[in-house]
Design an enzyme around this catalytic site. Sequence first.
Site, PDB file in Angstrom:
ATOM      1  CD  GLU A  13      -2.808  -1.258   2.367  1.00  0.00           C
ATOM      2  OE1 GLU A  13      -3.788  -0.502   2.400  1.00  0.00           O
ATOM      3  OE2 GLU A  13      -2.531  -2.054   3.280  1.00  0.00           O
ATOM      4  CE  LYS A 106      -8.877  -7.546   6.639  1.00  0.00           C
ATOM      5  NZ  LYS A 106      -7.428  -7.279   6.521  1.00  0.00           N
ATOM      6  CB  VAL A 151     -10.355 -16.346   0.669  1.00  0.00           C
ATOM      7  CG1 VAL A 151      -9.009 -16.842   1.188  1.00  0.00           C
ATOM      8  CG2 VAL A 151     -11.372 -17.484   0.644  1.00  0.00           C
ATOM      9  CB  SER A 158      -5.760  -1.372   0.109  1.00  0.00           C
ATOM     10  OG  SER A 158      -5.595  -0.131   0.752  1.00  0.00           O
ATOM     11  CG  PHE A 190     -22.314 -13.091   0.839  1.00  0.00           C
ATOM     12  CD1 PHE A 190     -21.616 -12.110   0.156  1.00  0.00           C
ATOM     13  CD2 PHE A 190     -23.704 -13.117   0.737  1.00  0.00           C
ATOM     14  CE1 PHE A 190     -22.282 -11.167  -0.619  1.00  0.00           C
ATOM     15  CE2 PHE A 190     -24.370 -12.189  -0.042  1.00  0.00           C
ATOM     16  CZ  PHE A 190     -23.660 -11.214  -0.720  1.00  0.00           C
ATOM     17  CB  SER A 191     -23.071  -9.849   5.276  1.00  0.00           C
ATOM     18  OG  SER A 191     -24.170  -9.007   5.601  1.00  0.00           O
ATOM     19  N   GLY A 193     -26.023  -7.614   3.410  1.00  0.00           N
ATOM     20  CA  GLY A 193     -26.419  -6.321   3.939  1.00  0.00           C
ATOM     21  C   GLY A 193     -25.737  -5.148   3.258  1.00  0.00           C
ATOM     22  CG  LEU A 194     -27.831  -1.351   2.910  1.00  0.00           C
ATOM     23  CD1 LEU A 194     -28.473  -0.067   3.452  1.00  0.00           C
ATOM     24  CD2 LEU A 194     -27.780  -1.311   1.398  1.00  0.00           C
ATOM     25  CE1 TYR A 230      -7.329   3.427  -1.944  1.00  0.00           C
ATOM     26  CE2 TYR A 230      -7.229   1.071  -2.365  1.00  0.00           C
ATOM     27  CZ  TYR A 230      -7.161   2.140  -1.494  1.00  0.00           C
ATOM     28  OH  TYR A 230      -6.950   1.910  -0.156  1.00  0.00           O
ATOM     29  NE  ARG A 269     -13.291   2.520   6.478  1.00  0.00           N
ATOM     30  CZ  ARG A 269     -12.176   2.124   5.848  1.00  0.00           C
ATOM     31  NH1 ARG A 269     -11.303   2.990   5.400  1.00  0.00           N
ATOM     32  NH2 ARG A 269     -11.948   0.834   5.667  1.00  0.00           N
ATOM     33  CG  ASP A 271     -15.015  -0.595   7.233  1.00  0.00           C
ATOM     34  OD1 ASP A 271     -15.148   0.621   7.457  1.00  0.00           O
ATOM     35  OD2 ASP A 271     -14.045  -1.067   6.605  1.00  0.00           O
ATOM     36  CD  GLU A 284     -11.823  -4.710   7.314  1.00  0.00           C
ATOM     37  OE1 GLU A 284     -10.976  -3.908   6.856  1.00  0.00           O
ATOM     38  OE2 GLU A 284     -11.939  -5.885   6.911  1.00  0.00           O
ATOM     39  CG  ASN A 286      -8.137   1.002   8.069  1.00  0.00           C
ATOM     40  OD1 ASN A 286      -7.152   1.559   8.551  1.00  0.00           O
ATOM     41  ND2 ASN A 286      -8.176   0.566   6.824  1.00  0.00           N
ATOM     42  N   GLY A 290      -7.596   5.342   4.751  1.00  0.00           N
ATOM     43  CA  GLY A 290      -7.199   6.249   3.680  1.00  0.00           C
ATOM     44  C   GLY A 290      -7.515   7.681   4.028  1.00  0.00           C
TER      45      GLY A 290
END
Length: 331
Positions: A13, A106, A151, A158, A190-191, A193-194, A230, A269, A271, A284, A286, A290
């Site tokens: 990154e 994570k 995965v 990122s 998998f979710s 959701g929004l 990005y 941040r 999420d 998660e 962060n 960014g």
Amino acid sequence: MRIVVLAGGRSSEHDVSLNSAAAVREGIAAAGHEVVDVLIERSGEWRHGADTLALTPGGGLLDADVVFPVLHGPFGEDGTLQGLLELLDVPYVGAGVLASSLCMDKVVFKEVLAAADVPQVPYAGVHLARWRAEPEAVLRELAALGTPVFVKPARLGSSVGIAKVSSETELGPALDTAFGHDSHVIVEGFSPGLEVECAVLGFGTEPEASVPGEIVLTGGADWYDYEAKYTDGGMELVVPARLDEAVLEDVRRLAIDTFVRVGCSGLARVDFFVEDGHRVLVNELNTLPGFTKTSVYPKLWERTGVPFPQLCDRLIALAIERFEAERSVAF
């Protein structure tokens, strides 16, 4: 004040860091501070202009009042850099050693939340040594998560090295790809959701949470991958997220609770996934998100009433506050 901005770094990154640091330098200058640039090369060499820096424990860094690290990924936000800055004995923006390390992994992060019964998607961690020794057993265990799954390298950001797996036959190759970036991998259920993100700012037990925003993919991707993050036009940030006010407050409350639970300071941040319009899952956190002017973290604060230069200024003040609080106790 004299502020050293650290940019670059050894991780994949590196370029993202350079973009973030350019915006931070502008914001710090607009807030009235002196900016001092330090570039960490991909090799790990620290440079100030044409000079290679030699670091002395207890000696600070270029007479800085505060160091503002703008590095993402390993050797930047995983606690290693934070430990070095502690040894230099200089105030720095962001989380300390433990919170940085914990949130970067994570799997460990999710295990801490699971111990507190914080709602999140099902997941499993896999170590490279076990994958090599018992691949069939690992695949059988991961089958319990169903498909699709994601995965991911456990300690990278990122969306580097991440794959969305839609069938069991894709799982082995996806693990091999992720293990090319990290010896610890996470597989997440998998979710539907929004995807919602919330910015946090503060130190101690009463941090502040921004208005939550919703990630809307606009570039044709079916998940929030590197290109969506990005590439211009890859995503749209809808602020506030299109949720009931009570759910937005749940997001903000959980963002602050998670920030405090893992011992963060300065910025983060958080999420989320929000399923069925009301079920909020933490995904998660962060610790060094960014930081370009178009990045989610500063955009959320701008929409909350904190412009970019003021945001940089507050983070500098929080760095000094934490430094003074931690140095006020006897070791």
